[in-house]
Design a protein around this motif. Structure first.
Motif, mmCIF file in Angstrom:
data_model
loop_
_atom_site.group_PDB
_atom_site.id
_atom_site.type_symbol
_atom_site.label_atom_id
_atom_site.label_comp_id
_atom_site.label_asym_id
_atom_site.label_seq_id
_atom_site.Cartn_x
_atom_site.Cartn_y
_atom_site.Cartn_z
ATOM 1 N N LEU A 123 0.818 -1.207 0.000
ATOM 2 C CA LEU A 123 0.000 0.000 0.000
ATOM 3 C C LEU A 123 0.854 1.259 0.000
ATOM 4 C CD1 LEU A 123 -2.727 -1.190 2.520
ATOM 5 C CD2 LEU A 123 -2.924 -1.007 0.035
ATOM 6 N N ILE A 124 1.971 1.223 0.702
ATOM 7 C CA ILE A 124 2.930 2.337 0.695
ATOM 8 C C ILE A 124 4.209 1.837 1.369
ATOM 9 C CG2 ILE A 124 2.279 3.393 2.918
ATOM 10 C CD1 ILE A 124 2.487 6.148 1.398
ATOM 11 N N GLY A 125 5.342 2.442 0.986
ATOM 12 C CA GLY A 125 6.621 2.035 1.555
ATOM 13 C C GLY A 125 7.419 1.211 0.566
ATOM 14 N N GLU A 126 7.812 1.833 -0.546
ATOM 15 C CA GLU A 126 8.440 1.087 -1.641
ATOM 16 C C GLU A 126 9.944 1.274 -1.670
ATOM 17 O OE1 GLU A 126 6.943 -1.668 -3.070
ATOM 18 O OE2 GLU A 126 5.377 -0.191 -3.454
ATOM 19 N N HIS A 127 10.644 0.188 -1.957
ATOM 20 C CA HIS A 127 12.110 0.164 -2.063
ATOM 21 C C HIS A 127 12.779 0.545 -0.746
ATOM 22 C CE1 HIS A 127 12.933 -0.868 -6.248
ATOM 23 N NE2 HIS A 127 11.832 -0.214 -6.554
ATOM 24 N N GLY A 163 13.546 -0.226 6.512
ATOM 25 C CA GLY A 163 12.403 0.656 6.732
ATOM 26 C C GLY A 163 11.125 -0.065 7.094
ATOM 27 N N LEU A 164 10.086 0.734 7.300
ATOM 28 C CA LEU A 164 8.744 0.223 7.548
ATOM 29 C C LEU A 164 7.998 0.119 6.220
ATOM 30 C CD1 LEU A 164 7.845 2.493 10.590
ATOM 31 C CD2 LEU A 164 8.374 0.063 10.712
ATOM 32 N N ASN A 197 9.954 6.162 4.322
ATOM 33 C CA ASN A 197 9.775 5.534 5.639
ATOM 34 C C ASN A 197 8.893 6.414 6.536
ATOM 35 O OD1 ASN A 197 10.494 3.316 7.429
ATOM 36 N ND2 ASN A 197 11.652 4.832 8.597
ATOM 37 N N GLU A 198 9.096 7.724 6.454
ATOM 38 C CA GLU A 198 8.275 8.640 7.248
ATOM 39 C C GLU A 198 6.836 8.671 6.727
ATOM 40 O OE1 GLU A 198 10.407 12.350 7.252
ATOM 41 O OE2 GLU A 198 11.995 11.564 8.542
ATOM 42 N N ARG A 199 6.665 8.498 5.408
ATOM 43 C CA ARG A 199 5.305 8.453 4.857
ATOM 44 C C ARG A 199 4.542 7.228 5.347
ATOM 45 N NH1 ARG A 199 7.740 11.184 0.457
ATOM 46 N NH2 ARG A 199 8.611 9.260 -0.394
ATOM 47 N N ALA A 229 -6.461 11.509 3.258
ATOM 48 C CA ALA A 229 -5.074 11.815 3.632
ATOM 49 C C ALA A 229 -4.149 10.681 3.222
ATOM 50 C CB ALA A 229 -4.981 12.075 5.132
ATOM 51 N N PHE A 230 -4.631 9.453 3.339
ATOM 52 C CA PHE A 230 -3.839 8.308 2.896
ATOM 53 C C PHE A 230 -3.599 8.387 1.386
ATOM 54 C CE2 PHE A 230 -3.641 3.923 1.234
ATOM 55 C CZ PHE A 230 -2.452 3.534 1.829
#
Length: 389
Positions: free
Chosen positions: A30-34, A40-41, A278-280, A295-296
């Motif tokens: 869903l989010i958090g690529e590479h 990272g998360l 990672n912060e996203r 927001a997502f």
């Protein structure tokens, strides 16, 4: 439910009935690529599409592999006592790698005949190879009563990708496919290999997978190059910080050391993406838990833009899909999912406008790219398991 023709095909290919059936899903992130290989998360979930494996015991130590997705290759033969990578064995090298590494710690006392069928588009970035690895491991785990811990399934199948197939993947794909749960995403800490489940409550919205139909293979892409560029960035930053992975830092800690990258802007850009992505992920979980899908969606657009400009892994096909999706009044967010370089993007779309969304995005994509994209809804499903009829 397992497609009936799988059992009929097994009987036709092997001249006997399948004894047991297993399934492993594909995954979307869903989010958090590479950032799974940068400590990272990430935020993946298992999907309803995946890989089936039907199996029957043999009395000798031979293993026969057959895939309905590669019928032209016929039965590929191997033996538990002599497993090695062979180019001519093509896709079957994945399950062969699984058997090689399982036997380092466990005993397999007989061979078997296995038939695979996957409804994940090959090369689409939804982890078809990891799905094959995990379904094979769960199959032998259950068949031979090995009691392999789930986390070992994750590490061993990643090892197949890294060592046997030569692709430097992170842990995310195998982890999501093994630990996935229906209607939940996994907030996965790739450094600690720990996760917690986050419910996905989309209400009157759906996740739409948009396949560019541009096939890409990780071994043929610039995936390994990106990993090397991140390692360069990490080496520079380790001169200033006691860290093992890029994602231990925040954006401010990176930016104050920008001058250290004057001779390697590419490495800085890769690190900038990893750290901000990672912060996203952290922000995404907070807004989802608060029920703020809009927001997502905004974070999804930001993620794609970073993957386009800072990490340079999208390309015209994926960018066209996301740009077209963004124009739709029914779309709340869209981004590439998976490694990029072709493959798929995902979008959050209001159910009332689903058909209109697919039509408008599809038309614009074909006009610009010259061929059709494919669209299908993703249902968040369970991880790998045996199917009991």
């Amino acid at each position: 439910m397992t497609p009936k023709n799988l059992y009929e095909t097994f009987n036709k290919v092997y001249g006997k009935s399948a004894e047991r059936t297993f399934f492993a899903p594909g995954r979307i992130n869903l989010i958090g690529e590479h950032i799974d290989y940068n400590g990272g998360l990430v935020f993946p979930c298992a999907i309803s599409q995946g890989t089936y494996a039907l199996v029957s015991k043999r009395t000798d130590r031979n293993v026969n592999f057959y895939s309905m997705n590669f019928e032209e290759l016929g039965i590929i033969e191997s033996n538990l006592d002599n497993i090695e990578y062979l180019t001519e064995d093509d896709w079957a090298n994945y399950p062969k790698g699984v058997l090689k590494y399982v036997q380092e710690d466990y005993t397999l006392d007989h061979g078997f005949d296995v038939l695979y069928f996957g409804n994940i588009p090959n090369g689409a970035g939804l982890s078809s190879s990891a799905s094959i690895d995990v379904v094979t491991t769960v199959m032998v785990n259950n068949m031979f009563s090995l009691d392999i811990p789930q986390i070992d399934i994750v590490h061993n199948t990643r090892r197949v990708e890294n060592e046997f197939m030569g692709v430097n993947t992170g842990i995310m794909d195998q982890y999501a496919i093994t630990f996935g749960r229906k209607d939940s995403a996994l907030l996965l800490d790739t450094q600690k290999a720990e996760h917690r489940l986050v419910p996905i409550k989309l209400k009157d919205m759906s996740i739409v997978i948009m396949n560019t139909n541009k096939v890409r293979g990780l071994t043929d892409s610039k995936y390994n190059q990106r990993l090397e560029e991140c390692q360069r960035a990490l080496k520079i930053l380790q001169e200033f910080y006691d860290i093992q992975d890029l994602c231990e830092l925040n954006q401010g800690q990176l930016e104050v050391k920008r001058e250290a990258f004057l001779e390697d802007q590419i490495a800085y850009n890769r690190a900038f993406h990893a750290i901000t992505e990672n912060e996203r992920v952290k922000q995404a979980v907070k807004v989802l838990e608060a029920g703020d899908i809009k927001a997502f969606g905004d974070l999804m657009y930001l993620s794609h833009e970073s993957l386009k400009t800072d990490y340079e892994v999208t390309g015209v096909e994926l960018d066209t899909l996301v740009d077209a999706a963004k124009k739709s009044e029914y779309c709340l967010g869209a981004r590439v999912t998976g490694a990029g370089f072709g493959g798929c993007a995902i979008a959050i779309v209001e159910d009332k406008g689903l058909d209109a969304f697919i039509e408008s995005v599809g038309l614009e994509y074909k006009e610009i790219i010259g061929y059709d994209a494919s669209f299908y809804q993703a249902h968040v499903g369970d991880g790998a398991h045996e199917i009991i009829s």
